[in-house]
Write a protein that holds these residues in place. Structure first.
Motif, PDB file in Angstrom:
ATOM      1  N   PHE A  29       0.742  -1.112  -0.019  1.00 49.99           N
ATOM      2  CA  PHE A  29       0.151   0.025  -0.073  1.00 49.99           C
ATOM      3  C   PHE A  29       0.888   1.351   0.029  1.00 49.99           C
ATOM      4  O   PHE A  29       0.439   2.364  -0.685  1.00 49.99           O
ATOM      5  CB  PHE A  29      -0.803  -0.040   1.240  1.00 49.99           C
ATOM      6  CG  PHE A  29      -1.942   1.217   1.399  1.00 49.99           C
ATOM      7  CD1 PHE A  29      -1.847   2.295   1.954  1.00 49.99           C
ATOM      8  CD2 PHE A  29      -3.076   0.823   0.601  1.00 49.99           C
ATOM      9  CE1 PHE A  29      -2.808   3.186   2.285  1.00 49.99           C
ATOM     10  CE2 PHE A  29      -4.080   1.802   0.510  1.00 49.99           C
ATOM     11  CZ  PHE A  29      -3.921   2.885   1.369  1.00 49.99           C
ATOM     12  N   ASP A  30       2.207   1.194   0.862  1.00 50.99           N
ATOM     13  CA  ASP A  30       2.704   2.287   0.856  1.00 50.99           C
ATOM     14  C   ASP A  30       3.591   2.880  -0.406  1.00 50.99           C
ATOM     15  O   ASP A  30       3.999   4.039  -0.491  1.00 50.99           O
ATOM     16  CB  ASP A  30       3.734   2.250   2.095  1.00 50.99           C
ATOM     17  CG  ASP A  30       3.268   1.980   3.639  1.00 50.99           C
ATOM     18  OD1 ASP A  30       4.050   1.729   4.504  1.00 50.99           O
ATOM     19  OD2 ASP A  30       1.984   2.450   3.519  1.00 50.99           O
ATOM     20  N   SER A  53       0.210   7.331  -1.450  1.00 54.18           N
ATOM     21  CA  SER A  53       0.487   6.760  -0.087  1.00 54.18           C
ATOM     22  C   SER A  53       1.970   7.190   0.465  1.00 54.18           C
ATOM     23  O   SER A  53       2.489   7.149   1.674  1.00 54.18           O
ATOM     24  CB  SER A  53       0.271   5.330  -0.074  1.00 54.18           C
ATOM     25  OG  SER A  53      -1.274   5.222  -0.116  1.00 54.18           O
ATOM     26  N   SER A  54       3.070   7.209  -0.778  1.00 51.98           N
ATOM     27  CA  SER A  54       4.228   7.381  -0.367  1.00 51.98           C
ATOM     28  C   SER A  54       4.555   8.725   0.200  1.00 51.98           C
ATOM     29  O   SER A  54       5.337   8.736   1.190  1.00 51.98           O
ATOM     30  CB  SER A  54       5.225   7.044  -1.454  1.00 51.98           C
ATOM     31  OG  SER A  54       4.843   7.988  -2.633  1.00 51.98           O
ATOM     32  N   SER A  72      -5.961   8.762   3.680  1.00 47.71           N
ATOM     33  CA  SER A  72      -5.432   7.539   3.860  1.00 47.71           C
ATOM     34  C   SER A  72      -5.257   7.250   5.077  1.00 47.71           C
ATOM     35  O   SER A  72      -4.708   7.868   5.820  1.00 47.71           O
ATOM     36  CB  SER A  72      -4.268   7.465   2.668  1.00 47.71           C
ATOM     37  OG  SER A  72      -3.538   6.278   2.791  1.00 47.71           O
ATOM     38  N   ASN A  74      -3.026   4.251   6.543  1.00 47.48           N
ATOM     39  CA  ASN A  74      -1.929   3.394   5.922  1.00 47.48           C
ATOM     40  C   ASN A  74      -2.037   2.192   6.727  1.00 47.48           C
ATOM     41  O   ASN A  74      -1.664   1.013   6.554  1.00 47.48           O
ATOM     42  CB  ASN A  74      -0.647   4.037   5.872  1.00 47.48           C
ATOM     43  CG  ASN A  74      -0.407   4.967   4.517  1.00 47.48           C
ATOM     44  OD1 ASN A  74      -1.404   5.361   4.092  1.00 47.48           O
ATOM     45  ND2 ASN A  74       0.796   5.174   4.276  1.00 47.48           N
ATOM     46  N   ASN A  77      -4.845   0.338   5.465  1.00 44.47           N
ATOM     47  CA  ASN A  77      -4.674   0.111   4.014  1.00 44.47           C
ATOM     48  C   ASN A  77      -6.061   0.598   3.217  1.00 44.47           C
ATOM     49  O   ASN A  77      -6.651  -0.189   2.326  1.00 44.47           O
ATOM     50  CB  ASN A  77      -4.554  -1.315   3.485  1.00 44.47           C
ATOM     51  CG  ASN A  77      -3.006  -1.737   3.650  1.00 44.47           C
ATOM     52  OD1 ASN A  77      -2.283  -1.223   4.200  1.00 44.47           O
ATOM     53  ND2 ASN A  77      -2.766  -3.013   3.303  1.00 44.47           N
TER      54      ASN A  77
END
Length: 123
Positions: A29-30, A53-54, A72, A74, A77
């Motif tokens: 996800f990241d 997401s990064s 988001s 994280n 997810n």
């Protein structure tokens, strides 16, 4: 197996709110961007919003700026799309999609898609 599962759609009156969720699994996800797209009957699929997401960078279509907020979680997810001040022209099937790293507004750039959730805004 990559899965994207949308939820939260429904019928709402103009001016109302909905929160869509996109639960992701089967990929890192990241390292991905999650985009929300929508498609109304007889129209092309269009990008609504996206979050990377990064680095947390976000994108909004001009038509939803100031009304929609993407976020988001994280740890879960999951990406959310908070939709406020909904208009009848927001009526569409909303899809979430994932691609590596960064957002784009081009549907063909996204290899992974959810099944979609219907949003209907009555006047």
């Amino acid at each position: 197996e990559v899965q994207l599962v949308e939820s939260g759609g429904g019928l709402v009156q103009a001016g109302g709110s909905l929160r869509l969720s996109c639960a992701a699994s089967g990929f890192t996800f990241d390292d991905h961007a999650i985009g929300w797209f929508r498609q109304a009957p007889g129209k092309e699929r269009e990008g609504v919003s996206c979050i990377s997401s990064s680095d947390g960078s976000t994108y909004y279509a001009d038509s939803v700026k100031g009304r929609f907020t993407i976020s988001s979680d994280n740890a879960k997810n999951t990406v959310y799309l908070q939709m406020n001040s909904l208009k009848p022209e927001d009526t569409a099937v909303y899809y979430c999609a994932a691609r590596p790293f960064y957002c784009t507004q081009i549907p063909d750039d996204y290899p992974y898609w959810g099944q979609g959730t219907q949003v209907t805004v009555s006047s």
